[in-house]
Write an enzyme that holds these catalytic residues in place. Structure first.
Site, short mmCIF file in Angstrom:
data_model
loop_
_atom_site.label_atom_id
_atom_site.label_comp_id
_atom_site.label_asym_id
_atom_site.label_seq_id
_atom_site.Cartn_x
_atom_site.Cartn_y
_atom_site.Cartn_z
N HIS A 12 0.87 -1.20 0.00
CA HIS A 12 0.00 0.00 0.00
C HIS A 12 0.90 1.23 0.00
CE1 HIS A 12 -3.90 2.06 1.38
NE2 HIS A 12 -3.01 3.03 1.21
N HIS A 14 1.63 5.30 -1.68
CA HIS A 14 1.27 6.48 -2.47
C HIS A 14 2.55 7.09 -3.03
CE1 HIS A 14 -2.89 6.60 -0.95
NE2 HIS A 14 -2.35 6.07 0.14
N ARG A 16 2.22 9.44 -5.70
CA ARG A 16 1.81 10.72 -6.31
C ARG A 16 2.25 10.81 -7.77
NH1 ARG A 16 -1.30 10.76 -1.93
NH2 ARG A 16 -0.33 11.63 -0.07
N ASN A 40 -5.06 7.23 -6.02
CA ASN A 40 -5.80 8.48 -5.70
C ASN A 40 -5.05 9.72 -6.15
OD1 ASN A 40 -3.88 8.02 -3.64
ND2 ASN A 40 -5.10 9.10 -2.10
N LYS A 97 -9.25 -0.42 -5.90
CA LYS A 97 -9.34 0.25 -4.58
C LYS A 97 -10.69 0.92 -4.41
CE LYS A 97 -7.76 2.00 -0.69
NZ LYS A 97 -6.71 2.96 -0.43
N HIS A 134 -10.61 1.03 1.65
CA HIS A 134 -10.40 2.02 2.72
C HIS A 134 -11.61 1.90 3.63
CE1 HIS A 134 -8.86 5.95 4.39
NE2 HIS A 134 -10.05 5.82 4.96
N HIS A 172 -4.76 -0.69 5.73
CA HIS A 172 -4.30 0.08 6.90
C HIS A 172 -5.24 0.00 8.09
CE1 HIS A 172 -7.03 2.82 4.92
NE2 HIS A 172 -6.15 3.25 4.04
N LEU A 217 -5.16 9.05 7.90
CA LEU A 217 -6.48 8.41 7.92
C LEU A 217 -6.35 6.96 7.50
CD1 LEU A 217 -8.58 11.30 6.39
CD2 LEU A 217 -8.71 10.43 8.74
N ASP A 245 1.38 2.55 3.61
CA ASP A 245 0.56 3.76 3.41
C ASP A 245 1.43 5.00 3.46
OD1 ASP A 245 -1.70 5.19 2.79
OD2 ASP A 245 -2.53 5.16 4.81
N HIS A 249 3.08 14.36 1.71
CA HIS A 249 2.48 15.69 1.48
C HIS A 249 3.58 16.68 1.82
CE1 HIS A 249 -1.78 14.48 1.14
NE2 HIS A 249 -1.50 13.56 2.05
N ALA A 261 -3.91 14.60 5.41
CA ALA A 261 -3.67 13.33 6.11
C ALA A 261 -2.60 12.54 5.39
CB ALA A 261 -4.97 12.53 6.14
O1 DOR Z 1 -3.38 9.26 5.69
C1 DOR Z 1 -3.73 8.96 4.56
N1 DOR Z 1 -3.18 9.52 3.47
N2 DOR Z 1 -4.71 8.06 4.41
C2 DOR Z 1 -5.23 7.79 3.22
O2 DOR Z 1 -6.14 7.00 3.16
C3 DOR Z 1 -4.78 8.50 2.01
C4 DOR Z 1 -3.44 9.02 2.18
C5 DOR Z 1 -3.07 10.04 1.13
O3 DOR Z 1 -3.29 9.76 -0.04
O4 DOR Z 1 -2.56 11.10 1.49
ZN ZN Z 2 -3.38 5.02 1.53
#
Ligand code: DOR
Ligand code: ZN
Length: 343
Positions: A12, A14, A16, A40, A97, A134, A172, A217, A245, A249, A261
């Protein structure tokens, strides 16, 4: 003390896009053999062609590193069963997802009404395609700390009764209820667990000052939930595996009036986990959690390469922030000294 184990996978992740992708891809590629990439983006990865194009951008960003990104599709109420089946059958994607609409970062195109995606889910069940979930309800009246437990009772359990053949990963997980739900389930259900949910509880985030870098999250819960997660992660139960996860950011977007998050833990996950598993007297279970259980669940071969971790007298320092333009991404601070180092 040294520990050698199969190279880990991250089920899992990210990564970007654009500058952020360029900045963070190498961090995971240097540490993990494979990862399941979350879809996402803005706009989300909804079609097979989007996944193919995104995979190409990821491969460009990792350069020559030996790293395999597995793609996922973002389920929307407009997703066609044929699109999903084709993308999974030809190997373009490993999973689909489900984001409940409004649950988290870039989830606005997610699913508000599960009945609208039942034809897709039925096709997935028939074709053995994994649904990654999720698991949080999003109703304003449900307390944020109860959203995962309530999702199990009101969405996940009814869905599993309706479609018992559908293979589901609860992504998660953050609660005792989720850990128990997976352990007590008859089959077709697994769960990924993040590094940070194994390491910190809500006091780390909220007591003695608010620490936005721990905001993610599903939100971190009280200590008894962390203990329940740690118990299943270190138990050797093959239904639990690592999904970091890791969700970068920039610092400016985390430390704002409405902060994002996400915890960026890709740079020190294995060191943190070695420390935790050692504390639990369960170092021999680490390889299963990070390098075996997830691959088995997805029906993939195990990695043959290995990594070595070494325990030293000096703690590792928190990784340096990653510069993106005039901003930075701040790596996860495990809130305790970590004596394990990857060598
Ligand atoms: O904390 C999180 N960040 N939880 C998620 O489900 C998405 C992720 C994000 O894409 O920033
Ligand atoms: Zn995630």
């Amino acid at each position: 003390m040294k520990l050698t184990l199969r190279r880990p996978d991250d089920w899992h992740l990210h990564l970007r896009d654009n500058d952020m992708l360029t900045a963070v891809a190498g961090v995971s590629a240097a540490r993990f053999a494979r990862a399941l990439i979350m879809p996402n983006l803005v706009p989300p990865v909804v079609a097979r062609a989007d996944a193919i194009a995104y995979r190409t951008r990821i491969m460009q960003a990792v350069g020559g590193a030996s790293f395999t990104p597995y793609m996922s599709l973002y389920l929307t109420e407009n997703t066609q069963p044929s699109e999903v089946v084709q993308a999974a059958k030809d190997g373009t994607v490993l999973a689909v997802k489900l984001y409940p609409a409004g649950a988290t970062t870039n989830s606005a195109s997610g699913v508000a009404d599960l009945s609208k995606v039942m034809p897709v889910l039925e096709a997935m069940a028939q074709n053995n395609i994994v649904l990654c979930v999720h698991g949080e309800v999003t109703h304003a009246e449900v307390d944020i700390f109860d959203r995962e437990a309530q999702f199990i009772d009101t969405v996940l359990d009814p869905l599993r009764s309706q479609l018992p053949e559908l293979r589901i990963v609860m992504e998660h997980i953050t609660t005792r209820q989720a850990a128990e739900y997976v352990t007590s389930s008859a089959g077709n259900l697994a769960a990924s667990i993040t590094t940070h949910h194994l390491m910190i509880n809500r006091n780390h985030m909220l007591a003695g000052g608010i620490r936005p870098h721990y905001y993610c999250l599903p939100i971190v819960k009280r200590e008894s939930h962390r203990e329940a997660l740690l118990a299943v992660a270190t138990s050797g139960d093959p239904r639990f595996f690592l999904g970091t996860d890791s969700a970068p950011h920039t610092k400016n977007t985390k430390l704002s009036e409405c902060g994002c998050a996400g915890v960026f833990n890709a740079a020190n996950t294995m060191e943190c986990l070695a420390s935790l598993f050692e504390e639990q007297d369960a170092l021999e279970m680490l390889e299963g959690f990070t390098s075996v259980n997830g691959a088995n669940w997805y029906g993939l071969a195990l990695n043959e390469e290995t990594i070595t971790l070494e325990k030293r007298d000096e703690p590792m320092s928190v990784p340096e922030p990653i510069v993106i333009g005039d901003d930075v991404v701040v790596p996860f601070d495990p809130a305790r000294p970590i004596y394990w180092h990857q060598i």
